[in-house]
Design a protein around this motif. Structure first.
Motif, PDB file in Angstrom:
ATOM      1  N   ALA A   1      22.621 112.743  33.082  1.00 13.82           N
ATOM      2  CA  ALA A   1      21.379 112.755  32.303  1.00 13.82           C
ATOM      3  C   ALA A   1      20.632 111.465  32.598  1.00 13.82           C
ATOM      4  O   ALA A   1      21.149 110.378  32.332  1.00 13.82           O
ATOM      5  N   VAL A   2      19.450 111.574  33.167  1.00 13.02           N
ATOM      6  CA  VAL A   2      18.612 110.412  33.421  1.00 13.02           C
ATOM      7  C   VAL A   2      17.266 110.644  32.759  1.00 13.02           C
ATOM      8  O   VAL A   2      16.949 111.733  32.298  1.00 13.02           O
TER       9      VAL A   2
ATOM     10  N   SER B   1      19.186 115.206  27.510  1.00 17.16           N
ATOM     11  CA  SER B   1      19.590 113.863  27.118  1.00 17.16           C
ATOM     12  C   SER B   1      21.091 113.669  27.241  1.00 17.16           C
ATOM     13  O   SER B   1      21.605 112.580  26.968  1.00 17.16           O
ATOM     14  N   GLU B   2      21.823 114.708  27.655  1.00 14.84           N
ATOM     15  CA  GLU B   2      23.269 114.624  27.797  1.00 14.84           C
ATOM     16  C   GLU B   2      23.678 115.165  29.168  1.00 14.84           C
ATOM     17  O   GLU B   2      23.065 116.093  29.686  1.00 14.84           O
TER      18      GLU B   2
ATOM     19  N   ARG C   1      13.756 107.103  25.980  1.00 14.70           N
ATOM     20  CA  ARG C   1      13.699 106.332  27.218  1.00 14.70           C
ATOM     21  C   ARG C   1      14.384 104.988  27.102  1.00 14.70           C
ATOM     22  O   ARG C   1      14.940 104.480  28.054  1.00 14.70           O
ATOM     23  N   GLY C   2      14.338 104.392  25.917  1.00 14.81           N
ATOM     24  CA  GLY C   2      14.954 103.087  25.783  1.00 14.81           C
ATOM     25  C   GLY C   2      16.462 103.114  25.942  1.00 14.81           C
ATOM     26  O   GLY C   2      17.076 102.107  26.252  1.00 14.81           O
ATOM     27  N   ASN C   3      17.086 104.293  25.725  1.00 12.46           N
ATOM     28  CA  ASN C   3      18.540 104.414  25.801  1.00 12.46           C
ATOM     29  C   ASN C   3      18.994 105.214  27.010  1.00 12.46           C
ATOM     30  O   ASN C   3      20.163 105.567  27.105  1.00 12.46           O
ATOM     31  N   ALA C   4      18.080 105.540  27.927  1.00  7.14           N
ATOM     32  CA  ALA C   4      18.432 106.354  29.085  1.00  7.14           C
ATOM     33  C   ALA C   4      18.314 105.526  30.355  1.00  7.14           C
ATOM     34  O   ALA C   4      17.466 104.644  30.469  1.00  7.14           O
ATOM     35  N   LEU C   5      19.178 105.828  31.291  1.00  6.15           N
ATOM     36  CA  LEU C   5      19.190 105.118  32.557  1.00  6.15           C
ATOM     37  C   LEU C   5      18.215 105.778  33.515  1.00  6.15           C
ATOM     38  O   LEU C   5      18.147 107.002  33.609  1.00  6.15           O
TER      39      LEU C   5
ATOM     40  N   PHE D   1      25.303 103.878  31.280  1.00  3.46           N
ATOM     41  CA  PHE D   1      25.954 104.649  32.333  1.00  3.46           C
ATOM     42  C   PHE D   1      26.772 105.788  31.730  1.00  3.46           C
ATOM     43  O   PHE D   1      26.730 106.925  32.225  1.00  3.46           O
ATOM     44  N   LYS D   2      27.507 105.498  30.671  1.00  5.18           N
ATOM     45  CA  LYS D   2      28.305 106.552  30.044  1.00  5.18           C
ATOM     46  C   LYS D   2      27.418 107.605  29.401  1.00  5.18           C
ATOM     47  O   LYS D   2      27.745 108.798  29.416  1.00  5.18           O
ATOM     48  N   ARG D   3      26.284 107.196  28.858  1.00  7.29           N
ATOM     49  CA  ARG D   3      25.353 108.168  28.291  1.00  7.29           C
ATOM     50  C   ARG D   3      24.830 109.105  29.384  1.00  7.29           C
ATOM     51  O   ARG D   3      24.633 110.307  29.158  1.00  7.29           O
ATOM     52  N   ALA D   4      24.626 108.564  30.581  1.00  8.86           N
ATOM     53  CA  ALA D   4      24.087 109.365  31.675  1.00  8.86           C
ATOM     54  C   ALA D   4      25.115 110.296  32.288  1.00  8.86           C
ATOM     55  O   ALA D   4      24.794 111.423  32.669  1.00  8.86           O
TER      56      ALA D   4
END
Length: 289
Positions: A39-40, A80-81, A181-185, A225-228
């Protein structure tokens, strides 16, 4: 996506670099083992150029959802996941796809044009195996301009991409989306990090080095990175090592000891232990199967 999908990326002629428009072409065969799609922050469009396949997708730990696709169908991913997918080509054939990443400035400009100058960042609905003639036409025109033209025009390509962004905002806007966007790579940062991992599979894992590439603190880099990807950077590094080892076991006659050393394991027993934990069988059993 080259680092996630087990297909063959088609070689493209040298072209001018465009930050907001990234095009890749892939040729795929059947893949039964699920692969992880990250997820980017940028939306990804995939257009089926040739062939047909049954594609299955699921959220991590969820139920599989299937779609039969053929040339002209498209996918829009702005999740987002991270999620998993697998596919089976029809009649044992291959199928060819085009990937397009649209940069956020294009999306934001389209949103301000349609929703007003104070429009907040938008995200899109996820679309799987749909047909939209405008999407197909503009993606095809981008492919022709960036790949087939002898002297591609960045201005023309960006104009096509901007028109596509307007159409996506008009048609596929997620009315319930929350800006993330603030929490996404960003895709380019994720690509650079994974390229660095892939180039140094024989080296020790270095979180500090990867965080520097992403221009983030180690804490924020690990979290994003783990979120992505759904995996920590060190777990993902091991996955890349095992993917390389599996390829070498099947496609070469090199010894298991040599393969283990190429992916960073000087001890054959340690390599076998990690491989069995990640793949389910020992390297020898994997090769024989």
């Amino acid at each position: 996506m080259l680092h996630y999908l087990p297909g063959e990326q088609q070689a493209l002629p040298p072209r001018p670099q465009m930050q907001d428009v990234v095009v890749q072409l892939f040729t795929h065969h059947t893949i039964v083992e699920p692969i992880l799609v990250p997820a980017v922050v940028e939306p990804l469009l995939v257009l089926v150029l040739a062939g047909a396949a049954n594609i299955e997708e699921r959220s991590l730990g969820g139920e599989w959802e299937a779609a039969n696709v053929q040339a002209g169908d498209f996918f829009l991913t702005n999740t987002s996941e991270p999620y998993e997918m697998r596919w089976q080509t029809q009649d044992g054939d291959i199928f060819e796809v085009m990937h397009l990443y649209l940069g956020l400035p294009l999306i934001d400009q389209a949103a301000r044009d349609l929703l007003g100058k104070h429009a907040t960042p938008v995200t899109f609905l996820d679309v799987s195996g749909a047909r939209d003639e405008r999407v197909r036409f503009m993606l095809d025109q981008l492919r022709i301009e960036l790949i087939s033209e002898r002297q591609p025009s960045p201005l023309f390509a960006r104009s096509l991409a901007q028109a596509l962004a307007v159409h996506l905002v008009r048609t596929y806007l997620d009315p319930h989306s929350v800006a993330r966007r603030g929490n996404a790579l960003q895709a380019y940062k994720l690509r650079h990090v994974i390229e660095a991992m892939s180039e140094r599979l024989a080296d020790d894992f270095s979180l500090t080095h990867l965080a520097e590439i992403a221009d983030l603190s180690e804490y924020h880099f690990s979290r994003m990175f783990k979120r992505a990807t759904g995996l920590s950077p060190s777990q993902y590094f091991i996955r890349l090592r095992m993917a390389r080892a599996r390829h070498l076991l099947l496609e070469t006659d090199r010894s298991i000891i040599d393969i283990g050393m190429e992916v960073g394991y000087s001890s054959p027993s340690h390599f076998s232990q990690v491989f069995r934990r990640e793949v389910g069988v020992t390297p020898r059993a994997y090769r024989q199967a």
